[in-house]
Scaffold this active site. Sequence first.
Site, PDB file in Angstrom:
ATOM      1  CE  LYS A  53      -0.315  -0.242   5.028  1.00 43.73           C
ATOM      2  NZ  LYS A  53      -1.096  -0.779   6.146  1.00 43.73           N
ATOM      3  NE  ARG A 149      -7.038   0.197  10.561  1.00 37.72           N
ATOM      4  CZ  ARG A 149      -5.765   0.057  10.183  1.00 37.72           C
ATOM      5  NH1 ARG A 149      -4.938   1.084  10.207  1.00 37.72           N
ATOM      6  NH2 ARG A 149      -5.304  -1.117   9.768  1.00 37.72           N
ATOM      7  CG  HIS A 179      -4.157  -4.603  11.648  1.00 35.79           C
ATOM      8  ND1 HIS A 179      -2.984  -5.155  11.181  1.00 35.79           N
ATOM      9  CD2 HIS A 179      -3.908  -3.274  11.755  1.00 35.79           C
ATOM     10  CE1 HIS A 179      -2.078  -4.197  11.021  1.00 35.79           C
ATOM     11  NE2 HIS A 179      -2.603  -3.050  11.363  1.00 35.79           N
ATOM     12  NE  ARG A 235      -3.030  -7.948   7.502  1.00 36.08           N
ATOM     13  CZ  ARG A 235      -3.589  -8.487   8.599  1.00 36.08           C
ATOM     14  NH1 ARG A 235      -4.171  -9.668   8.539  1.00 36.08           N
ATOM     15  NH2 ARG A 235      -3.574  -7.826   9.740  1.00 36.08           N
ATOM     16  CE1 TYR A 281      12.565  32.724   0.844  1.00 33.88           C
ATOM     17  CE2 TYR A 281      12.600  30.336   1.104  1.00 33.88           C
ATOM     18  CZ  TYR A 281      12.428  31.451   0.308  1.00 33.88           C
ATOM     19  OH  TYR A 281      12.112  31.308  -1.005  1.00 33.88           O
ATOM     20  CB  CYS A 327      14.087  26.534   0.278  1.00 30.64           C
ATOM     21  SG  CYS A 327      15.285  27.661   1.011  1.00 30.64           S
ATOM     22  CG  MET A 328       8.612  23.994  -2.422  1.00 31.90           C
ATOM     23  SD  MET A 328       7.448  24.846  -3.478  1.00 31.90           S
ATOM     24  CE  MET A 328       6.553  25.847  -2.315  1.00 31.90           C
ATOM     25  CG  ASP A 329      11.864  24.009  -5.094  1.00 30.10           C
ATOM     26  OD1 ASP A 329      10.933  23.198  -5.161  1.00 30.10           O
ATOM     27  OD2 ASP A 329      11.711  25.246  -5.188  1.00 30.10           O
TER      28      ASP A 329
HETATM   29  C1  LIG Z   1      -0.405  -1.785   6.827  1.00 28.47           C
HETATM   30  C2  LIG Z   1      -1.009  -3.014   7.291  1.00 28.47           C
HETATM   31  C3  LIG Z   1      -0.242  -4.168   7.485  1.00 28.47           C
HETATM   32  C4  LIG Z   1       1.261  -4.176   7.423  1.00 28.47           C
HETATM   33  O1  LIG Z   1       1.784  -3.824   8.674  1.00 28.47           O
HETATM   34  P1  LIG Z   1       3.357  -3.746   8.941  1.00 28.47           P
HETATM   35  O2  LIG Z   1       3.465  -3.303  10.344  1.00 28.47           O
HETATM   36  O3  LIG Z   1       3.872  -2.729   7.977  1.00 28.47           O
HETATM   37  O4  LIG Z   1       3.902  -5.086   8.666  1.00 28.47           O
HETATM   38  C5  LIG Z   1      -0.906  -5.346   7.782  1.00 28.47           C
HETATM   39  N1  LIG Z   1      -2.244  -5.369   7.912  1.00 28.47           N
HETATM   40  C6  LIG Z   1      -3.013  -4.282   7.782  1.00 28.47           C
HETATM   41  C7  LIG Z   1      -4.481  -4.387   7.941  1.00 28.47           C
HETATM   42  C8  LIG Z   1      -2.425  -3.057   7.474  1.00 28.47           C
HETATM   43  O5  LIG Z   1      -3.190  -1.980   7.355  1.00 28.47           O
END
Ligand SMILES: *Cc1c(COP(=O)(O)O)cnc(C)c1O
Length: 386
Positions: A53, A149, A179, A235, A281, A327-329
């Site tokens: 992601k 969540r 999760h 995951r 700046y 700065c920005m750049d």
């Molecule tokens: C981002 C995410 C992960 C990955 O977690 P890490 O700590 O980066 O391994 C796994 N499951 C869900 C639902 C997430 O949102």
Amino acid sequence: MSQPLDLRREQSIVVDEFYRDTWIEINLEAIKYNITQMKEKLPQDSNIIAVVKANAYGHGIVPVAKKAIESGANGLAVALLEEAIKLRRAAIDVPILVLGLVPPRYAPIAAENNITLPFFQREWLDEINQYDLKKPLHLHLKFDTGMGRIGLRTEEELEDVLQGLIGNPKVQLTGVFTHFATADETDLNFFYEQNERFNRLLMVFKEKWDLPVTIHIGNSAASIRFPKSVHNCIRFGISMYGLYPSATVKEEHQINLRPAFSLHSKLVHVKKLSKGESVSYGRTYIAEADEWIGTVPIGYGDGWSRKLQGMSVLVEGNRMPIVGRICMDQLMIRMDREYKIGTKVTLIGKQGNDNIEIDEIADYLETINYEIPCMLNERIPRVYVN
Ligand SMILES: *Cc1c(COP(=O)(O)O)cnc(C)c1O
């Protein structure tokens, strides 16, 4: 390896055109190494979903996804349907799971592209029934065991959702997951509590559902710390990129990881300031003596936060502080002597005998390492090194 343009010609895999001397190097071999390290800890029959992601945590979604699959990942996870579609358009055909809730009206697009969606609401499931799906939509059922969540929380909700699911030809349940909120912490009490809640819901689920499903609960932290008790799939996010999920997990050091990400630039200007002259700046920096000042072409417009004023960069392996406002750049650094224009500047990663870790930048900004590669935006080209 000092010329990004040479890198582009010789070693890169996917790079859009760029003309600037600031670039991010992604070491794809590190991605492979980290997946291999994780695989060695997991039971033989365990699968890895590579979490890509947010543009693969800023590393570049398509090259990382391809490398992860080549290195043994069996599937991919993203946060948004558009990220999943981007992977399909890159001809990636492994299972892809979206982690965030997708509005039901986009179910036909997900089904058509063989993209798996999460679900946990009866209303969501019922709305899917209104749409004309070309193929059955694959779904993973999300339990909220304490993250607070998304996900269903009670046995009643579970039974309601299962009623909508049983015998429904439009959808196919292929997974169940949850999760953790504190898997990376020293105090694991709440982690164990979430595990218990998950097992209770899973038991109810299994009484009503006897078709095979993938069960996945482990993020990087849980999978590294408890590789034998995260069911048949993990995951794998932050640690695939070579970073530890927290200081606690880093200190425990149960796995060797190699960071894939480094950030480099070059001096575009070098000058000597006299004592009392100012930089940038607001004149927040005044030379305390005659000083060599270098200009580096990166700024907050690239995501290099203004709050990094005072942080150091590496020039010929030595630390030089960022002076004056960013700065920005562009930004300025104070140097111990004169260096040639074009000298490589490393903002993240190894140079000579020193190494600026992402963790160090994160500490300086009082945030977590996850945020650092994500905040460096698409204005900085990613160069892939194998
Ligand atoms: C981002 C995410 C992960 C990955 O977690 P890490 O700590 O980066 O391994 C796994 N499951 C869900 C639902 C997430 O949102």
